[in-house]
Design an enzyme around this catalytic site. Structure first.
Site, PDB file in Angstrom:
ATOM      1  N   GLN A   1       0.810  -1.310  -0.066  1.00  0.00           N
ATOM      2  CA  GLN A   1       0.058   0.018   0.021  1.00  0.00           C
ATOM      3  C   GLN A   1       0.782   1.249  -0.016  1.00  0.00           C
ATOM      4  OE1 GLN A   1      -3.402  -0.583   2.971  1.00  0.00           O
ATOM      5  NE2 GLN A   1      -1.810  -2.301   3.223  1.00  0.00           N
TER       6      GLN A   1
ATOM      7  N   ILE B   1       3.576   4.118  -0.963  1.00  0.00           N
ATOM      8  CA  ILE B   1       3.870   4.736  -2.423  1.00  0.00           C
ATOM      9  C   ILE B   1       5.591   4.944  -2.385  1.00  0.00           C
ATOM     10  CG2 ILE B   1       1.782   5.798  -2.658  1.00  0.00           C
ATOM     11  CD1 ILE B   1       2.864   8.516  -1.163  1.00  0.00           C
ATOM     12  N   ASP B   2       6.319   4.834  -1.409  1.00  0.00           N
ATOM     13  CA  ASP B   2       7.784   4.719  -1.625  1.00  0.00           C
ATOM     14  C   ASP B   2       8.294   3.493  -2.236  1.00  0.00           C
ATOM     15  OD1 ASP B   2       8.399   2.559   0.185  1.00  0.00           O
ATOM     16  OD2 ASP B   2       7.498   3.446   1.834  1.00  0.00           O
TER      17      ASP B   2
ATOM     18  N   HIS C   1      -1.652   1.443  -4.280  1.00  0.00           N
ATOM     19  CA  HIS C   1      -1.924   2.742  -4.082  1.00  0.00           C
ATOM     20  C   HIS C   1      -1.273   3.948  -4.925  1.00  0.00           C
ATOM     21  CE1 HIS C   1      -3.889   1.554   0.048  1.00  0.00           C
ATOM     22  NE2 HIS C   1      -4.670   1.278  -0.860  1.00  0.00           N
TER      23      HIS C   1
ATOM     24  N   GLY D   1       2.794  -4.489   9.001  1.00  0.00           N
ATOM     25  CA  GLY D   1       2.679  -3.076   9.082  1.00  0.00           C
ATOM     26  C   GLY D   1       1.558  -2.424   8.651  1.00  0.00           C
ATOM     27  N   THR D   2       0.371  -2.938   8.480  1.00  0.00           N
ATOM     28  CA  THR D   2      -0.957  -2.351   8.328  1.00  0.00           C
ATOM     29  C   THR D   2      -2.027  -2.378   9.329  1.00  0.00           C
ATOM     30  OG1 THR D   2      -2.340  -2.040   6.544  1.00  0.00           O
ATOM     31  CG2 THR D   2      -1.795  -4.248   6.809  1.00  0.00           C
TER      32      THR D   2
HETATM   33  N1  APR Z   1       6.956  -2.357  12.823  1.00  0.00           N
HETATM   34  C1  APR Z   1       5.719  -3.175  12.614  1.00  0.00           C
HETATM   35  N2  APR Z   1       4.635  -2.293  12.631  1.00  0.00           N
HETATM   36  C2  APR Z   1       4.385  -0.933  12.800  1.00  0.00           C
HETATM   37  C3  APR Z   1       5.877  -0.445  13.095  1.00  0.00           C
HETATM   38  C4  APR Z   1       6.870  -1.145  13.042  1.00  0.00           C
HETATM   39  N3  APR Z   1       8.167  -0.552  13.318  1.00  0.00           N
HETATM   40  N4  APR Z   1       5.519   0.894  13.243  1.00  0.00           N
HETATM   41  C5  APR Z   1       4.129   1.268  12.799  1.00  0.00           C
HETATM   42  N5  APR Z   1       3.630  -0.077  12.737  1.00  0.00           N
HETATM   43  C6  APR Z   1       2.020  -0.640  12.664  1.00  0.00           C
HETATM   44  C7  APR Z   1       1.117   0.410  13.328  1.00  0.00           C
HETATM   45  O1  APR Z   1       0.934  -0.245  14.693  1.00  0.00           O
HETATM   46  C8  APR Z   1      -0.112   0.513  12.402  1.00  0.00           C
HETATM   47  O2  APR Z   1      -0.785  -0.598  12.713  1.00  0.00           O
HETATM   48  O3  APR Z   1       1.888   0.002  11.172  1.00  0.00           O
HETATM   49  C9  APR Z   1       0.494   0.539  10.926  1.00  0.00           C
HETATM   50  C10 APR Z   1       0.301   1.539   9.995  1.00  0.00           C
HETATM   51  O4  APR Z   1      -0.834   2.028  10.008  1.00  0.00           O
HETATM   52  P1  APR Z   1      -1.216   2.885   9.070  1.00  0.00           P
HETATM   53  O5  APR Z   1      -0.582   4.354   9.294  1.00  0.00           O
HETATM   54  O6  APR Z   1      -2.772   2.939   9.034  1.00  0.00           O
HETATM   55  O7  APR Z   1      -0.797   2.693   7.585  1.00  0.00           O
HETATM   56  P2  APR Z   1      -1.666   1.562   6.384  1.00  0.00           P
HETATM   57  O8  APR Z   1      -2.378   0.497   7.100  1.00  0.00           O
HETATM   58  O9  APR Z   1      -0.413   1.244   5.349  1.00  0.00           O
HETATM   59  O10 APR Z   1      -2.793   2.632   5.811  1.00  0.00           O
HETATM   60  C11 APR Z   1      -3.294   2.134   4.804  1.00  0.00           C
HETATM   61  O11 APR Z   1      -4.214   4.197   4.291  1.00  0.00           O
HETATM   62  O12 APR Z   1      -4.159   6.746   4.216  1.00  0.00           O
HETATM   63  C12 APR Z   1      -4.028   5.313   3.494  1.00  0.00           C
HETATM   64  O13 APR Z   1      -3.478   5.072   1.424  1.00  0.00           O
HETATM   65  C13 APR Z   1      -2.931   5.222   2.457  1.00  0.00           C
HETATM   66  O14 APR Z   1      -1.808   3.089   2.027  1.00  0.00           O
HETATM   67  C14 APR Z   1      -2.286   3.921   3.209  1.00  0.00           C
HETATM   68  C15 APR Z   1      -3.763   3.193   3.539  1.00  0.00           C
END
Ligand code: APR
Length: 245
Positions: free
Chosen positions: A93, A95-96, A111, A177-178
């Site tokens: 997901q 964009i990097d 994305h 990490g999502t």
């Molecule tokens: N190791 C493991 N997990 C981690 C770490 C780490 N070092 N740091 C953070 N996390 C986890 C957090 O606990 C969180 O659950 O990564 C998750 C990041 O969640 P979001 O910030 O919601 O990112 P993501 O799930 O990728 O977002 C999905 O939302 O805004 C839109 O399009 C955007 O692609 C993005 C989508």
């Protein structure tokens, strides 16, 4: 048992330890901006320069970032699993381009990508790692309709047919990490599990969809993912801990 087809889904958490901020911070802001100012189609109409500049800044910052051990472990799995007759599909997901920098050859950016531009008129996309502006002209159709190649809220993610086919065929699904709050990616585990895949999540804490997984490995992705990949490549088995769901 060796897993034939592994699907890895990554989110902002895999890049967090490379210094790229996650989306859902405690402030509710993304890089000091409200999501609705920079990440919805209406923002491009309302204030296109703000949108271009926002992604220009992010693109410039990206040039200073490096992949971390989690990106490298995923690349290693992608490179070495085929030697055992298996396949790894990497869907991100993010964009990097840190997966590519770590050595992943095929990355499905559902994305979009910071280093890409899109023509809103003709739909063509092309590589670009420089600043863009609302005045830019599409190199293909010559329309002044160039925008960052980012899938905004309300838009349909890229490669959904390819991703759905991979999920239907996989026997191991890994999410790294999502947060599990943005669909359709948040629903991938449920879909893969319904097709009998074993599902494992990696996160700092249980995600919003943790109960859909068979178990989770909680901690920094830079530590949990390399340990899991190492164990999988040596034994063909899944690393488990006490923290199973
Ligand atoms: N190791 C493991 N997990 C981690 C770490 C780490 N070092 N740091 C953070 N996390 C986890 C957090 O606990 C969180 O659950 O990564 C998750 C990041 O969640 P979001 O910030 O919601 O990112 P993501 O799930 O990728 O977002 C999905 O939302 O805004 C839109 O399009 C955007 O692609 C993005 C989508």
């Amino acid at each position: 048992m060796d897993y034939q087809h592994i699907v890895v889904l990554t989110g902002a958490g895999v890049s967090a330890e490379s210094g790229i901020p996650v989306f859902r911070s405690e402030t509710g802001l993304w890089e000091n901006h409200r999501v609705e100012d920079v990440c919805v189609p209406e923002a491009l109409v309302r204030n296109p320069r703000l949108v271009h500049d926002f992604y220009n800044t992010m693109r410039r910052n990206l040039k200073t970032k490096d992949p971390n051990p989690a990106h490298r472990a995923i690349a290693k799995l992608q490179q070495e699993w085929p030697q055992r007759g298996g396949k790894v599909t990497l869907v991100t997901q993010n964009i990097d381009d840190l997966h590519e920098m770590a050595g992943s050859m095929e990355v499905i950016h559902m994305h979009g990508e910071l280093n890409s531009l899109l023509c809103a008129k003709c739909g063509r996309r092309w590589f670009n790692d420089e600043d863009s502006s609302p005045e830019d002209i599409c190199p293909h159709c010559k329309a002044q309709a160039v925008r960052p190649d980012i899938v905004f809220f309300g838009e349909i993610p890229y490669y959904m047919d390819e991703i759905t086919a991979a999920l239907a065929a996989c026997d191991l699904f890994i999410a790294v990490g999502t947060s599990g709050v943005v669909y359709p990616a948040a629903g991938f585990c449920q879909y893969a599990r319904a097709q009998h895949a074993v599902c494992v999540e990696f996160n700092l804490e249980k995600s919003a969809v943790a109960t859909n997984f068979h178990y989770g490995l909680y901690g920094k992705a830079s530590q949990t993912v390399p340990a899991f990949v190492k164990h999988l490549l040596i034994t063909g088995q899944l690393l488990r801990t006490d923290e199973e769901i």
